[in-house]
Design a protein around this motif. Structure first.
Motif, PDB file in Angstrom:
ATOM      1  N   GLN A  28      40.330  43.986  32.599  1.00 12.80           N
ATOM      2  CA  GLN A  28      41.130  43.242  32.979  1.00 12.80           C
ATOM      3  C   GLN A  28      41.444  43.277  34.700  1.00 12.80           C
ATOM      4  N   LEU A  29      40.675  42.285  35.499  1.00  8.58           N
ATOM      5  CA  LEU A  29      40.922  42.360  36.905  1.00  8.58           C
ATOM      6  C   LEU A  29      42.037  41.639  37.542  1.00  8.58           C
ATOM      7  N   ALA A  30      42.940  42.073  38.098  1.00 10.15           N
ATOM      8  CA  ALA A  30      43.990  41.063  38.388  1.00 10.15           C
ATOM      9  C   ALA A  30      43.784  40.197  39.703  1.00 10.15           C
ATOM     10  N   HIS A  31      44.728  39.354  40.119  1.00  9.60           N
ATOM     11  CA  HIS A  31      44.567  38.673  41.353  1.00  9.60           C
ATOM     12  C   HIS A  31      44.452  39.566  42.483  1.00  9.60           C
ATOM     13  N   ASN A  32      43.546  38.912  43.452  1.00  7.97           N
ATOM     14  CA  ASN A  32      43.082  39.540  44.542  1.00  7.97           C
ATOM     15  C   ASN A  32      42.362  41.123  44.571  1.00  7.97           C
ATOM     16  N   VAL A  33      41.989  41.335  43.283  1.00  8.61           N
ATOM     17  CA  VAL A  33      41.426  42.733  43.233  1.00  8.61           C
ATOM     18  C   VAL A  33      39.941  42.290  43.821  1.00  8.61           C
ATOM     19  N   GLU A  34      39.150  43.410  44.599  1.00  9.98           N
ATOM     20  CA  GLU A  34      37.807  43.441  45.155  1.00  9.98           C
ATOM     21  C   GLU A  34      37.149  44.709  44.437  1.00  9.98           C
TER      22      GLU A  34
ATOM     23  N   GLY B 229      43.226  33.256  48.854  1.00 11.02           N
ATOM     24  CA  GLY B 229      41.941  33.698  49.022  1.00 11.02           C
ATOM     25  C   GLY B 229      40.875  34.063  47.851  1.00 11.02           C
ATOM     26  N   SER B 230      40.506  34.913  47.650  1.00 10.84           N
ATOM     27  CA  SER B 230      39.483  35.053  46.617  1.00 10.84           C
ATOM     28  C   SER B 230      39.822  36.631  45.902  1.00 10.84           C
ATOM     29  N   THR B 231      39.576  36.638  44.667  1.00  9.52           N
ATOM     30  CA  THR B 231      39.249  37.919  43.716  1.00  9.52           C
ATOM     31  C   THR B 231      37.702  37.903  43.575  1.00  9.52           C
ATOM     32  N   VAL B 232      37.096  39.249  43.938  1.00 12.48           N
ATOM     33  CA  VAL B 232      35.624  39.141  44.360  1.00 12.48           C
ATOM     34  C   VAL B 232      35.283  40.316  43.642  1.00 12.48           C
ATOM     35  N   VAL B 233      33.981  39.944  43.101  1.00 14.41           N
ATOM     36  CA  VAL B 233      33.036  41.062  42.186  1.00 14.41           C
ATOM     37  C   VAL B 233      31.738  41.114  43.136  1.00 14.41           C
TER      38      VAL B 233
ATOM     39  N   GLU C 288      29.353  37.713  43.126  1.00 15.72           N
ATOM     40  CA  GLU C 288      28.208  37.588  43.589  1.00 15.72           C
ATOM     41  C   GLU C 288      26.803  37.761  42.757  1.00 15.72           C
ATOM     42  N   ASP C 289      25.725  37.729  43.518  1.00 17.12           N
ATOM     43  CA  ASP C 289      24.525  37.690  42.850  1.00 17.12           C
ATOM     44  C   ASP C 289      24.507  39.099  41.776  1.00 17.12           C
ATOM     45  N   PHE C 290      23.908  38.973  40.614  1.00 14.95           N
ATOM     46  CA  PHE C 290      23.552  39.903  39.694  1.00 14.95           C
ATOM     47  C   PHE C 290      25.018  40.723  39.224  1.00 14.95           C
ATOM     48  N   VAL C 291      25.858  40.018  39.120  1.00 17.85           N
ATOM     49  CA  VAL C 291      26.991  40.312  38.366  1.00 17.85           C
ATOM     50  C   VAL C 291      27.067  40.197  37.008  1.00 17.85           C
ATOM     51  N   SER C 292      27.574  40.999  36.202  1.00 13.82           N
ATOM     52  CA  SER C 292      27.711  40.849  34.747  1.00 13.82           C
ATOM     53  C   SER C 292      29.039  41.045  34.271  1.00 13.82           C
ATOM     54  N   ILE C 293      29.585  40.133  33.615  1.00 11.89           N
ATOM     55  CA  ILE C 293      30.921  40.216  33.038  1.00 11.89           C
ATOM     56  C   ILE C 293      30.953  40.309  31.460  1.00 11.89           C
ATOM     57  N   GLY C 294      31.530  41.310  30.833  1.00 19.00           N
ATOM     58  CA  GLY C 294      31.494  41.524  29.363  1.00 19.00           C
ATOM     59  C   GLY C 294      32.410  40.525  28.509  1.00 19.00           C
ATOM     60  N   ALA C 295      32.105  40.731  27.455  1.00 23.07           N
ATOM     61  CA  ALA C 295      32.714  39.746  26.268  1.00 23.07           C
ATOM     62  C   ALA C 295      34.324  40.278  26.401  1.00 23.07           C
ATOM     63  N   ASN C 296      35.165  38.960  26.635  1.00 25.83           N
ATOM     64  CA  ASN C 296      36.530  39.009  26.470  1.00 25.83           C
ATOM     65  C   ASN C 296      37.182  39.784  27.592  1.00 25.83           C
ATOM     66  N   ALA C 297      36.265  39.974  28.761  1.00 27.21           N
ATOM     67  CA  ALA C 297      36.852  40.470  29.850  1.00 27.21           C
ATOM     68  C   ALA C 297      37.639  39.040  30.581  1.00 27.21           C
TER      69      ALA C 297
ATOM     70  N   GLN D  72      27.845  42.152  44.730  1.00 27.24           N
ATOM     71  CA  GLN D  72      26.523  42.210  44.209  1.00 27.24           C
ATOM     72  C   GLN D  72      26.334  43.289  43.234  1.00 27.24           C
ATOM     73  N   GLY D  73      25.627  42.758  42.160  1.00 26.97           N
ATOM     74  CA  GLY D  73      25.176  43.983  41.238  1.00 26.97           C
ATOM     75  C   GLY D  73      26.244  44.668  40.490  1.00 26.97           C
ATOM     76  N   SER D  74      27.399  44.384  40.542  1.00 23.08           N
ATOM     77  CA  SER D  74      28.387  45.253  39.724  1.00 23.08           C
ATOM     78  C   SER D  74      28.563  44.841  38.302  1.00 23.08           C
ATOM     79  N   LYS D  75      28.830  45.430  37.210  1.00 19.63           N
ATOM     80  CA  LYS D  75      28.780  45.378  36.018  1.00 19.63           C
ATOM     81  C   LYS D  75      30.356  45.737  35.540  1.00 19.63           C
ATOM     82  N   ILE D  76      30.825  44.685  34.860  1.00 19.80           N
ATOM     83  CA  ILE D  76      32.149  44.725  34.263  1.00 19.80           C
ATOM     84  C   ILE D  76      32.031  44.606  32.582  1.00 19.80           C
ATOM     85  N   ASP D  77      32.501  45.798  31.920  1.00 20.56           N
ATOM     86  CA  ASP D  77      32.361  45.868  30.557  1.00 20.56           C
ATOM     87  C   ASP D  77      33.272  44.849  29.784  1.00 20.56           C
ATOM     88  N   ASN D  78      33.266  44.799  28.466  1.00 26.42           N
ATOM     89  CA  ASN D  78      34.095  44.069  27.509  1.00 26.42           C
ATOM     90  C   ASN D  78      35.541  44.728  27.729  1.00 26.42           C
TER      91      ASN D  78
END
Length: 346
Positions: free
Chosen positions: A239-245, A224-228, A207-216, A230-236
């Motif tokens: 690992q987010l597996a299938h269907n994680v929310e 369905g969907s794996t979902v991150v 969703e909007d304003f999401v950041s995904i870190g290097a080599n994530a 609005q506004g969440s920040k994922i560091d370097n």
């Protein structure tokens, strides 16, 4: 770039004490800042540096009472840390790469579209049926699979891989080497002990304003969907597996792994090297400290979790029962010690 202290105060909504016309051209830590630099003071343990810093200006809270004179101009703001963050965003936008247009060689499928003000770096690839918005930046060697949607102002850094059918919102950042939408780790055990791959036909939604870190790495859903959100920040190296929310405005630090179909609530904090089992959920505002393992659903909002160890399963289960009783056992031991130390009455 140079700004006056007064101009900076306008950007962050603060008031100036001192020379509002002094020029600032850089940002720095308060203990390292020199002439022309702007610093901030948000933690009381750094207050001593306020009186020795070489910074031209320092952002401080309205309630800070000076214990001695300061040479720097002060910009008083409600939250110095938040104001400094806002200023960093302003600086980043002001100095953002001016690259626009298409470097060669670069490829984009004939059925794909891209908005105005975009940049496509050399050796970047955009597949068929993609829709990219205005001001999208695609850096060299980035790969965008078929039918991908990327919203306005999002940035895909060098070497990132975005698999087919991924949906990326507005003003997202996918950093170098990240992989979004690869197949989830789904294998069905067979009678002979082997494993058969389960087709992963879902997608990933950022969703909007999401950041995904290097080599994530973020796996697509089985269905369905794996979902991150609005506004969440994922560091370097996360690992987010299938269907994680992942809920809204949640932060996940480096080397964390979240197994399939796990759900993390809004405003959660997962520190470095957290492990989270699949098919469980964390309530909103849950904090998990570094190197902790989460194996059960957390229903209470605001819970703080800590701890992880691994040894023989049955021994571990018995130890956990004893561990939970330690406060009671400690109290009993204290009572016994007190009884032993009390002289008997004749």
């Amino acid at each position: 770039m140079k700004f006056t202290v007064g101009q900076i105060a306008q950007v962050v909504g603060g008031t100036v004490e001192g020379d509002a016309n002094a020029a600032v051209s850089s940002l720095a830590k308060i203990e390292e800042a020199g002439a022309g630099a702007l610093a901030f003071l948000a933690n009381a343990k750094y207050e001593s540096f306020l009186y020795t810093t070489g910074a031209t200006a320092v952002m401080v809270s309205p309630g800070l009472v000076l214990r001695q004179p300061v040479s720097a101009a002060l910009i008083r703001v409600d939250d110095p840390y938040l104001a400094f963050t806002k200023l960093l965003e302003f600086y980043q936008q002001a100095t953002r790469t001016g690259r626009r247009g298409v470097e060669q060689p670069a490829f984009m499928g004939e059925s794909s579209t891209i908005g105005t003000g975009h940049y496509r770096g050399a050796f970047s690839y955009i597949g068929e049926g993609c829709v990219l918005g205005d001001d999208v930046l695609i850096f060299p060697h980035a790969y965008i699979g078929d039918r991908v949607t990327i919203g306005q102002g999002s940035v895909i850094h060098a070497g990132a891989k975005i698999y087919a059918d991924t949906v990326i919102g507005r003003y997202c950042v996918v950093k170098a080497g990240a992989v979004v939408g690869t197949d989830g780790f789904g294998f069905a055990p067979q009678p002979d002990g082997s494993y058969k791959a389960i087709p992963q036909i879902g997608n990933v939604v950022l969703e909007d304003f999401v950041s995904i870190g290097a080599n994530a790495t973020i796996d697509c859903a089985t269905l369905g969907s794996t979902v991150v959100r609005q506004g969440s920040k994922i560091d370097n190296l996360v690992q987010l597996a299938h269907n994680v929310e992942i809920g809204r405005h949640t932060v996940v630090a480096a080397q964390t792994g979240i197994a399939g179909s796990a759900k993390v609530g809004d405003y959660c904090v997962l520190a470095g090297q957290v492990g989270m089992a699949g098919h469980i959920s964390l309530a909103n505002k849950t904090t998990v400290t570094a190197q902790s393992g989460v194996g059960k659903t957390v229903k209470q909002e605001g819970t703080i979790l800590q701890g992880s160890t691994a040894f023989d399963f049955k021994q571990n289960q018995r130890a956990q029962v004893t561990f939970r009783r330690l406060p009671e056992l400690e109290q009993r031991v204290a009572q016994l010690e007190k009884a032993q130390s009390t002289p008997e009455k004749l």
